[in-house]
Design a protein around this motif. Sequence first.
Motif, PDB file in Angstrom:
ATOM      1  N   THR A  56       0.849  -1.191   0.000  1.00 22.42           N
ATOM      2  CA  THR A  56       0.000   0.000   0.000  1.00 22.42           C
ATOM      3  C   THR A  56       0.886   1.243   0.000  1.00 22.42           C
ATOM      4  O   THR A  56       1.771   1.369   0.850  1.00 22.42           O
ATOM      5  CB  THR A  56      -0.890   0.011   1.262  1.00 22.42           C
ATOM      6  N   PRO A  57       0.679   2.183  -0.931  1.00 24.77           N
ATOM      7  CA  PRO A  57       1.437   3.439  -0.896  1.00 24.77           C
ATOM      8  C   PRO A  57       1.237   4.132   0.450  1.00 24.77           C
ATOM      9  O   PRO A  57       0.125   4.158   0.983  1.00 24.77           O
ATOM     10  CB  PRO A  57       0.834   4.252  -2.045  1.00 24.77           C
ATOM     11  N   ILE A  58       2.295   4.700   0.985  1.00 21.62           N
ATOM     12  CA  ILE A  58       2.241   5.255   2.337  1.00 21.62           C
ATOM     13  C   ILE A  58       1.182   6.347   2.479  1.00 21.62           C
ATOM     14  O   ILE A  58       0.573   6.506   3.542  1.00 21.62           O
ATOM     15  CB  ILE A  58       3.637   5.770   2.779  1.00 21.62           C
ATOM     16  N   ASN A  59       0.917   7.054   1.407  1.00 23.85           N
ATOM     17  CA  ASN A  59      -0.090   8.119   1.477  1.00 23.85           C
ATOM     18  C   ASN A  59      -1.521   7.587   1.467  1.00 23.85           C
ATOM     19  O   ASN A  59      -2.467   8.353   1.697  1.00 23.85           O
ATOM     20  CB  ASN A  59       0.108   9.105   0.324  1.00 23.85           C
ATOM     21  N   ASP A  60      -1.688   6.296   1.180  1.00 24.41           N
ATOM     22  CA  ASP A  60      -3.029   5.706   1.110  1.00 24.41           C
ATOM     23  C   ASP A  60      -3.323   4.766   2.278  1.00 24.41           C
ATOM     24  O   ASP A  60      -4.365   4.112   2.294  1.00 24.41           O
ATOM     25  CB  ASP A  60      -3.195   4.901  -0.194  1.00 24.41           C
ATOM     26  N   TYR A  61      -2.415   4.681   3.254  1.00 26.26           N
ATOM     27  CA  TYR A  61      -2.567   3.651   4.273  1.00 26.26           C
ATOM     28  C   TYR A  61      -3.849   3.818   5.098  1.00 26.26           C
ATOM     29  O   TYR A  61      -4.453   2.836   5.535  1.00 26.26           O
ATOM     30  CB  TYR A  61      -1.344   3.605   5.189  1.00 26.26           C
ATOM     31  N   GLU A  62      -4.292   5.065   5.300  1.00 23.60           N
ATOM     32  CA  GLU A  62      -5.490   5.279   6.122  1.00 23.60           C
ATOM     33  C   GLU A  62      -6.727   4.655   5.485  1.00 23.60           C
ATOM     34  O   GLU A  62      -7.589   4.107   6.176  1.00 23.60           O
ATOM     35  CB  GLU A  62      -5.696   6.766   6.388  1.00 23.60           C
ATOM     36  N   ASN A  63      -6.822   4.732   4.160  1.00 26.21           N
ATOM     37  CA  ASN A  63      -7.947   4.088   3.466  1.00 26.21           C
ATOM     38  C   ASN A  63      -7.861   2.576   3.577  1.00 26.21           C
ATOM     39  O   ASN A  63      -8.872   1.889   3.705  1.00 26.21           O
ATOM     40  CB  ASN A  63      -7.963   4.498   1.983  1.00 26.21           C
ATOM     41  N   LYS A  64      -6.625   2.061   3.555  1.00 26.76           N
ATOM     42  CA  LYS A  64      -6.408   0.616   3.588  1.00 26.76           C
ATOM     43  C   LYS A  64      -6.887  -0.001   4.897  1.00 26.76           C
ATOM     44  O   LYS A  64      -7.416  -1.108   4.922  1.00 26.76           O
ATOM     45  CB  LYS A  64      -4.919   0.315   3.380  1.00 26.76           C
TER      46      LYS A  64
END
Length: 288
Positions: A56-64
């Motif tokens: 997961t791209p670090i900028n998208d982790y919250e969605n993950k």
Amino acid sequence: MDLKQKMELAYDTKIDNFGNKIEFSYPNETVAISTTNSECFLKCAHCNGHYLKNMTPINDYENKIKSKNVSSFLISGGCNFDGDVPINKHIDTLKKLKEEGYKLNAHLGLMDEESINKVCKYLDIVSFDLVFDKDTIKEVYKIDKNAQDYITAYETIKQNTEVAPHICIGLKGGEIKGEYEVIEYLSNNPPKKITFIVLIPTKNTEYEKVSPPDLNKVADVLCSARISLPNTEINLGCMRPRGEYRSELDKIALMCGVNKIVLPSRSAKNKAIEMDMNITEGKECCVL
């Protein structure tokens, strides 16, 4: 001694120090995030950035993590031309994750001392690939580094947080080259835990057509580690070939005295039952 005798000694060593137990790890509660998305400058011979695509791209982790039960993160990414992973550019994210109570494991690569000092404040543990053979480093990673560069980074990380050495068996196109030297080095100051992985011939890489290392040779390396590091927890990590190879490897690993197997094959679970082992299960990355 021959391999059969060595395996018996390795297994007895494990029993003497850890008892007849095995952990099977299913790391569903650990999310792997990349600090470089799917980009890697080095295009290493064994990976070519392939495995970053599963992170997961670090900028998208919250969605993950919205729809998952997550307790920890593995933070990694592609290396730059010095061989380090640019995690130091994401200190604020590391700090935030720690404040929110997550456990953090990271790949740092050959990071410089100043960056190690800053980053490790927020890490519970570092997974560090130890590679000593210069030809392997040049062929696989395309960088002009040597064993001392890896030792320096490893020792610096050790001064700042816990570190779990990783050894890739057969990294140089399936050859065993340098693995025993790493084990010998570690035996002088044994780590709490160590993870072994095994070369996966991966599509669209330079090593796509090679064969994974011979299973007897893998077994010999695992046994050497168990005998040389009697009190160290030995993990068989998730990065290893699938199919029949994994099925056989996992059974062999049990008999070589490993403590933990990540995503075990059905044959390993059956073998553990046959060996009357005390089986436990984990839900995180193998070093956490």
